[in-house]
Design a protein around this motif. Structure first.
Motif, PDB file in Angstrom:
ATOM      1  N   ALA A  90      54.671  19.104   2.050  1.00 50.03           N
ATOM      2  CA  ALA A  90      55.398  18.456   2.577  1.00 50.03           C
ATOM      3  C   ALA A  90      54.992  18.066   4.619  1.00 50.03           C
ATOM      4  O   ALA A  90      55.607  17.357   4.612  1.00 50.03           O
ATOM      5  CB  ALA A  90      56.707  19.324   2.983  1.00 50.03           C
ATOM      6  N   LYS A  91      53.507  18.977   4.863  1.00 50.16           N
ATOM      7  CA  LYS A  91      53.442  18.475   5.977  1.00 50.16           C
ATOM      8  C   LYS A  91      52.350  17.539   6.057  1.00 50.16           C
ATOM      9  O   LYS A  91      52.640  16.324   6.697  1.00 50.16           O
ATOM     10  CB  LYS A  91      52.343  19.693   6.366  1.00 50.16           C
ATOM     11  N   ILE A  92      51.886  17.409   4.257  1.00 54.03           N
ATOM     12  CA  ILE A  92      50.926  15.950   4.107  1.00 54.03           C
ATOM     13  C   ILE A  92      51.900  15.085   4.652  1.00 54.03           C
ATOM     14  O   ILE A  92      51.836  13.509   4.564  1.00 54.03           O
ATOM     15  CB  ILE A  92      50.397  16.369   3.364  1.00 54.03           C
ATOM     16  N   ALA A  93      52.866  14.954   3.429  1.00 58.01           N
ATOM     17  CA  ALA A  93      54.307  14.103   3.654  1.00 58.01           C
ATOM     18  C   ALA A  93      54.745  13.615   4.302  1.00 58.01           C
ATOM     19  O   ALA A  93      54.822  12.222   4.383  1.00 58.01           O
ATOM     20  CB  ALA A  93      55.417  14.862   2.218  1.00 58.01           C
ATOM     21  N   ARG A  94      54.786  14.241   5.348  1.00 57.63           N
ATOM     22  CA  ARG A  94      55.474  13.865   6.214  1.00 57.63           C
ATOM     23  C   ARG A  94      55.173  13.061   7.020  1.00 57.63           C
ATOM     24  O   ARG A  94      55.518  12.363   8.342  1.00 57.63           O
ATOM     25  CB  ARG A  94      55.864  15.516   7.914  1.00 57.63           C
ATOM     26  N   CYS A  95      53.505  13.141   7.063  1.00 57.63           N
ATOM     27  CA  CYS A  95      52.193  11.802   8.073  1.00 57.63           C
ATOM     28  C   CYS A  95      53.714  10.508   7.501  1.00 57.63           C
ATOM     29  O   CYS A  95      52.897   9.304   8.280  1.00 57.63           O
ATOM     30  CB  CYS A  95      51.156  12.086   7.543  1.00 57.63           C
ATOM     31  N   CYS A  96      53.380  10.022   6.681  1.00 59.33           N
ATOM     32  CA  CYS A  96      54.102   9.049   6.282  1.00 59.33           C
ATOM     33  C   CYS A  96      55.669   8.194   7.492  1.00 59.33           C
ATOM     34  O   CYS A  96      55.192   7.440   7.282  1.00 59.33           O
ATOM     35  CB  CYS A  96      55.146   8.971   4.468  1.00 59.33           C
ATOM     36  N   ARG A  97      55.764   9.730   7.966  1.00 60.02           N
ATOM     37  CA  ARG A  97      56.634   8.649   8.669  1.00 60.02           C
ATOM     38  C   ARG A  97      56.356   9.335  10.463  1.00 60.02           C
ATOM     39  O   ARG A  97      56.556   8.519  10.909  1.00 60.02           O
ATOM     40  CB  ARG A  97      58.244   9.661   8.846  1.00 60.02           C
ATOM     41  N   SER A  98      55.606  10.648  10.524  1.00 56.67           N
ATOM     42  CA  SER A  98      54.759  10.501  11.728  1.00 56.67           C
ATOM     43  C   SER A  98      53.683   9.860  12.534  1.00 56.67           C
ATOM     44  O   SER A  98      53.693  10.241  13.160  1.00 56.67           O
ATOM     45  CB  SER A  98      54.403  12.158  12.312  1.00 56.67           C
ATOM     46  N   HIS A  99      53.099   9.386  11.513  1.00 60.10           N
ATOM     47  CA  HIS A  99      52.440   8.655  11.310  1.00 60.10           C
ATOM     48  C   HIS A  99      53.260   7.292  13.309  1.00 60.10           C
ATOM     49  O   HIS A  99      52.459   6.458  13.820  1.00 60.10           O
ATOM     50  CB  HIS A  99      51.370   7.665  10.391  1.00 60.10           C
ATOM     51  N   ALA A 100      54.470   6.733  12.612  1.00 58.23           N
ATOM     52  CA  ALA A 100      55.173   5.611  12.757  1.00 58.23           C
ATOM     53  C   ALA A 100      55.784   6.314  14.240  1.00 58.23           C
ATOM     54  O   ALA A 100      56.030   5.829  15.046  1.00 58.23           O
ATOM     55  CB  ALA A 100      55.390   5.146  12.437  1.00 58.23           C
ATOM     56  N   GLN A 101      56.729   7.208  14.159  1.00 60.94           N
ATOM     57  CA  GLN A 101      57.445   7.639  14.602  1.00 60.94           C
ATOM     58  C   GLN A 101      57.398   9.091  15.923  1.00 60.94           C
ATOM     59  O   GLN A 101      58.292   9.709  16.471  1.00 60.94           O
ATOM     60  CB  GLN A 101      58.784   8.893  13.679  1.00 60.94           C
ATOM     61  N   TYR A 102      56.229   9.305  16.244  1.00 59.39           N
ATOM     62  CA  TYR A 102      55.631  10.235  16.714  1.00 59.39           C
ATOM     63  C   TYR A 102      55.851  10.621  17.674  1.00 59.39           C
ATOM     64  O   TYR A 102      56.524  11.542  18.234  1.00 59.39           O
ATOM     65  CB  TYR A 102      53.913  10.246  16.705  1.00 59.39           C
ATOM     66  N   ALA A 103      56.644   9.149  18.263  1.00 61.45           N
ATOM     67  CA  ALA A 103      57.128   9.951  19.768  1.00 61.45           C
ATOM     68  C   ALA A 103      59.050  10.093  19.871  1.00 61.45           C
ATOM     69  O   ALA A 103      58.876  10.351  20.722  1.00 61.45           O
ATOM     70  CB  ALA A 103      56.990   8.227  20.122  1.00 61.45           C
ATOM     71  N   SER A 104      59.286   9.929  18.616  1.00 61.48           N
ATOM     72  CA  SER A 104      60.371  10.662  18.731  1.00 61.48           C
ATOM     73  C   SER A 104      60.901  11.248  18.211  1.00 61.48           C
ATOM     74  O   SER A 104      61.715  11.418  17.765  1.00 61.48           O
ATOM     75  CB  SER A 104      61.526   9.225  18.373  1.00 61.48           C
ATOM     76  N   MET A 105      60.346  12.081  17.426  1.00 66.84           N
ATOM     77  CA  MET A 105      60.028  13.592  16.759  1.00 66.84           C
ATOM     78  C   MET A 105      59.132  14.595  16.990  1.00 66.84           C
ATOM     79  O   MET A 105      57.897  14.031  17.939  1.00 66.84           O
ATOM     80  CB  MET A 105      59.904  13.100  15.617  1.00 66.84           C
TER      81      MET A 105
END
Length: 139
Positions: A90-105
């Motif tokens: 899950a931590k790796i899969a989350r990179c799909c979101r966090s690479h673009a949403q880092y400012a809001s999460m």
């Protein structure tokens, strides 16, 4: 998933287009430069996580291939879901979101590095992102 090669093998099995692989390789080259500098500075972080995260950060573009050409953000959640369905941590899969949403999460230092590599590869600068990375390296 232990390596970039494992990540690329999974993406290939999932039908990733050639253009996606090229993008991931380019972001990986920038990531390699960042990794080299962090290592030179003696910064402690999970290098394998960064390498694998970079390799899969846009996996959702397999589901939304139009975003390879036109941009968009549907691939972010779709990529996380796709990777989770394949048994990816899950931590790796989350990179799909966090690479673009880092400012809001809330994100890890490693996720910030992945976001930075994805921003810099295209010649863009994101001052807030760069400052977040620098703040971690100074501590």
């Amino acid at each position: 998933m232990k390596s970039r090669e494992d990540a690329f093998n999974l993406l290939e099995r999932l039908g990733a287009p050639r253009r996606l692989f090229k993008h991931l390789q380019l972001v990986g080259e920038v990531g390699g430069e960042i990794i080299s500098k962090l290592d030179d500075l003696g910064v402690q972080y999970d290098k394998r996580f960064v390498q694998v995260g970079i390799a899969v950060h846009d996996a959702g573009k397999i589901v939304h291939p139009s975003e390879l050409e036109k941009g968009g953000n549907l691939h972010e959640a779709a990529g996380e879901k796709l990777l989770l369905e394949q048994g990816v941590d899950a931590k790796i899969a989350r990179c799909c979101r966090s690479h673009a949403q880092y400012a809001s999460m809330s994100v890890s230092f490693e996720e910030l590095i992945i976001a930075l590599a994805d921003t810099l590869w295209k010649g863009s600068r994101e001052a807030d992102l760069e400052l977040q990375v620098l703040n971690v390296t100074e501590n």
